[in-house]
Design a protein around this motif. Structure first.
Motif, PDB file in Angstrom:
ATOM      1  N   ASP A   1       0.848  -1.197   0.000  1.00 47.62           N
ATOM      2  CA  ASP A   1       0.000   0.000   0.000  1.00 47.62           C
ATOM      3  C   ASP A   1       0.883   1.247   0.000  1.00 47.62           C
ATOM      4  N   ILE A   2       0.921   1.950  -1.120  1.00 42.15           N
ATOM      5  CA  ILE A   2       1.749   3.155  -1.248  1.00 42.15           C
ATOM      6  C   ILE A   2       1.364   4.207  -0.218  1.00 42.15           C
ATOM      7  N   ASP A   3       0.082   4.415   0.015  1.00 43.04           N
ATOM      8  CA  ASP A   3      -0.335   5.455   0.963  1.00 43.04           C
ATOM      9  C   ASP A   3       0.134   5.149   2.384  1.00 43.04           C
ATOM     10  N   ARG A   4       0.048   3.892   2.772  1.00 43.88           N
ATOM     11  CA  ARG A   4       0.469   3.494   4.116  1.00 43.88           C
ATOM     12  C   ARG A   4       1.980   3.659   4.292  1.00 43.88           C
ATOM     13  N   VAL A   5       2.751   3.247   3.300  1.00 43.56           N
ATOM     14  CA  VAL A   5       4.206   3.364   3.394  1.00 43.56           C
ATOM     15  C   VAL A   5       4.620   4.841   3.298  1.00 43.56           C
ATOM     16  N   ARG A   6       3.887   5.626   2.511  1.00 40.10           N
ATOM     17  CA  ARG A   6       4.151   7.069   2.409  1.00 40.10           C
ATOM     18  C   ARG A   6       3.943   7.748   3.772  1.00 40.10           C
ATOM     19  N   ALA A   7       2.867   7.400   4.450  1.00 41.01           N
ATOM     20  CA  ALA A   7       2.589   7.990   5.761  1.00 41.01           C
ATOM     21  C   ALA A   7       3.721   7.699   6.741  1.00 41.01           C
TER      22      ALA A   7
ATOM     23  N   VAL B   1      10.106  12.570  -3.915  1.00 38.30           N
ATOM     24  CA  VAL B   1      10.745  13.001  -5.157  1.00 38.30           C
ATOM     25  C   VAL B   1       9.808  12.730  -6.333  1.00 38.30           C
ATOM     26  N   ALA B   2       9.153  11.588  -6.309  1.00 38.45           N
ATOM     27  CA  ALA B   2       8.218  11.227  -7.378  1.00 38.45           C
ATOM     28  C   ALA B   2       7.190  10.257  -6.819  1.00 38.45           C
ATOM     29  N   GLU B   3       5.979  10.367  -7.355  1.00 41.49           N
ATOM     30  CA  GLU B   3       4.893   9.468  -6.953  1.00 41.49           C
ATOM     31  C   GLU B   3       3.943   9.366  -8.140  1.00 41.49           C
TER      32      GLU B   3
ATOM     33  N   GLY C   1       4.773  -1.747 -15.213  1.00 40.61           N
ATOM     34  CA  GLY C   1       6.073  -2.272 -14.808  1.00 40.61           C
ATOM     35  C   GLY C   1       5.992  -3.751 -14.528  1.00 40.61           C
ATOM     36  N   TRP C   2       6.999  -4.476 -14.984  1.00 39.85           N
ATOM     37  CA  TRP C   2       7.119  -5.902 -14.727  1.00 39.85           C
ATOM     38  C   TRP C   2       5.867  -6.680 -15.104  1.00 39.85           C
ATOM     39  N   GLY C   3       5.266  -6.321 -16.238  1.00 43.12           N
ATOM     40  CA  GLY C   3       4.124  -7.066 -16.753  1.00 43.12           C
ATOM     41  C   GLY C   3       2.800  -6.739 -16.097  1.00 43.12           C
ATOM     42  N   THR C   4       2.726  -5.682 -15.325  1.00 45.51           N
ATOM     43  CA  THR C   4       1.499  -5.305 -14.638  1.00 45.51           C
ATOM     44  C   THR C   4       1.498  -3.782 -14.462  1.00 45.51           C
ATOM     45  N   THR C   5       0.525  -3.263 -13.754  1.00 49.86           N
ATOM     46  CA  THR C   5       0.550  -1.845 -13.393  1.00 49.86           C
ATOM     47  C   THR C   5       0.501  -1.739 -11.877  1.00 49.86           C
ATOM     48  N   GLY C   6       1.013  -0.635 -11.372  1.00 50.43           N
ATOM     49  CA  GLY C   6       1.017  -0.428  -9.933  1.00 50.43           C
ATOM     50  C   GLY C   6       1.419   0.989  -9.593  1.00 50.43           C
ATOM     51  N   ASP C   7       1.527   1.245  -8.323  1.00 53.52           N
ATOM     52  CA  ASP C   7       1.873   2.571  -7.822  1.00 53.52           C
ATOM     53  C   ASP C   7       3.361   2.606  -7.480  1.00 53.52           C
ATOM     54  N   ILE C   8       3.967   3.800  -7.617  1.00 54.10           N
ATOM     55  CA  ILE C   8       5.373   3.969  -7.263  1.00 54.10           C
ATOM     56  C   ILE C   8       5.536   5.199  -6.384  1.00 54.10           C
ATOM     57  N   LEU C   9       6.581   5.170  -5.568  1.00 53.74           N
ATOM     58  CA  LEU C   9       6.913   6.280  -4.687  1.00 53.74           C
ATOM     59  C   LEU C   9       8.426   6.298  -4.530  1.00 53.74           C
ATOM     60  N   PHE C  10       9.052   7.455  -4.821  1.00 56.05           N
ATOM     61  CA  PHE C  10      10.489   7.628  -4.646  1.00 56.05           C
ATOM     62  C   PHE C  10      10.718   8.690  -3.586  1.00 56.05           C
ATOM     63  N   LEU C  11      11.565   8.365  -2.589  1.00 60.19           N
ATOM     64  CA  LEU C  11      11.811   9.251  -1.451  1.00 60.19           C
ATOM     65  C   LEU C  11      13.291   9.580  -1.330  1.00 60.19           C
ATOM     66  N   SER C  12      13.562  10.767  -0.776  1.00 57.50           N
ATOM     67  CA  SER C  12      14.930  11.230  -0.655  1.00 57.50           C
ATOM     68  C   SER C  12      15.150  11.957   0.657  1.00 57.50           C
TER      69      SER C  12
ATOM     70  N   GLY D   1      17.610  14.969   1.545  1.00 54.83           N
ATOM     71  CA  GLY D   1      18.611  15.925   1.101  1.00 54.83           C
ATOM     72  C   GLY D   1      18.788  16.090  -0.389  1.00 54.83           C
ATOM     73  N   GLY D   2      17.820  15.695  -1.202  1.00 60.83           N
ATOM     74  CA  GLY D   2      17.863  16.016  -2.609  1.00 60.83           C
ATOM     75  C   GLY D   2      18.451  14.990  -3.556  1.00 60.83           C
ATOM     76  N   TYR D   3      18.838  13.820  -3.083  1.00 60.46           N
ATOM     77  CA  TYR D   3      19.297  12.751  -3.977  1.00 60.46           C
ATOM     78  C   TYR D   3      18.117  12.302  -4.836  1.00 60.46           C
ATOM     79  N   HIS D   4      18.364  11.709  -6.016  1.00 63.26           N
ATOM     80  CA  HIS D   4      17.239  11.323  -6.881  1.00 63.26           C
ATOM     81  C   HIS D   4      16.273  10.391  -6.175  1.00 63.26           C
ATOM     82  N   HIS D   5      16.761   9.453  -5.403  1.00 61.28           N
ATOM     83  CA  HIS D   5      15.948   8.719  -4.425  1.00 61.28           C
ATOM     84  C   HIS D   5      16.838   7.776  -3.636  1.00 61.28           C
ATOM     85  N   HIS D   6      16.586   7.746  -2.343  1.00 62.69           N
ATOM     86  CA  HIS D   6      17.249   6.798  -1.464  1.00 62.69           C
ATOM     87  C   HIS D   6      16.395   5.545  -1.308  1.00 62.69           C
ATOM     88  N   LEU D   7      15.083   5.754  -1.280  1.00 58.93           N
ATOM     89  CA  LEU D   7      14.143   4.652  -1.139  1.00 58.93           C
ATOM     90  C   LEU D   7      13.114   4.722  -2.258  1.00 58.93           C
ATOM     91  N   GLY D   8      12.887   3.589  -2.894  1.00 55.85           N
ATOM     92  CA  GLY D   8      11.829   3.463  -3.883  1.00 55.85           C
ATOM     93  C   GLY D   8      10.871   2.382  -3.433  1.00 55.85           C
TER      94      GLY D   8
END
Length: 185
Positions: A34-40, A51-53, A59-70, A72-79
């Motif tokens: 659950d993207i919303d739960r992990v985002r919270a 950074v991006a949501e 992706g990988w033969g299906t569709t889904g939600d993505i969230l990239f977090l940083s 200090g401004g790195y492109h993403h530390h956690l995806g």
């Protein structure tokens, strides 16, 4: 020259063809139910920047939600993505895979701030450890992924054996002492 920002150790066994010493782990990408739960958790509690949501991304033969977090401004530390895991349960014990992700704070006060945030949010702290080289707080995120929040002591303070190898320990971290740490440390 050795990059001491990451620490310096004398290996017990050197690789016959060593990797470039400048290699660093750039980011970790995890499956989530659950993207919303992990985002919270990661944004509202720990304080990462989004950074991006996006929703319904192929992706990988299906569709889904993505969230990239940083931090200090790195492109993403956690995806995070839900491509193969939407509404799924946590990885069970007894299987191979990722043990934990370590998030290193640049100061002891930063680690203390993280502990306060987690306590305020009612997140259980599973283990508090002093490894000699670093202090660590272990917990699980909302998907059951294990995290280590850590602060590295200065390299000069790391415990060493007679041959100069790092001698990590597995003592208990004094949480009250950590929470009372000086914000400038």
């Amino acid at each position: 020259m050795t990059d001491r920002s990451q620490g310096s150790v004398q290996p017990t066994q050197a690789a016959p063809n060593p990797i470039d010493p400048g290699v660093r782990i750039g980011h970790v990408h995890l499956r989530t139910a659950d993207i919303d739960r992990v985002r919270a958790f990661y944004v509202d509690v720990l304080g990462f920047d989004v950074v991006a949501e996006a929703r319904d991304v192929p992706g990988w033969g299906t569709t889904g939600d993505i969230l990239f977090l940083s931090a200090g401004g790195y492109h993403h530390h956690l995806g995070f993505n839900t491509w193969k895991s939407k509404d799924g349960g946590p990885q069970p014990d007894g299987v191979t895979g990722l043990h934990h992700v370590a998030l290193n704070y640049p100061t002891r006060a930063g680690l203390a701030d993280a502990a306060r945030r987690l306590q305020a949010a009612g997140v259980p702290l599973r283990q508090l450890s002093d490894h000699g080289t670093h202090e660590a707080i272990y917990l699980s995120d909302p998907d059951g992924n294990d995290l280590e929040l850590a602060w590295d002591r200065p390299v000069e303070q790391w415990p060493r054996d007679a041959e100069g190898h790092v001698a990590m320990s597995f003592g208990e971290l004094d949480l009250e002492d950590l929470l009372g740490s000086n914000p400038s440390v």
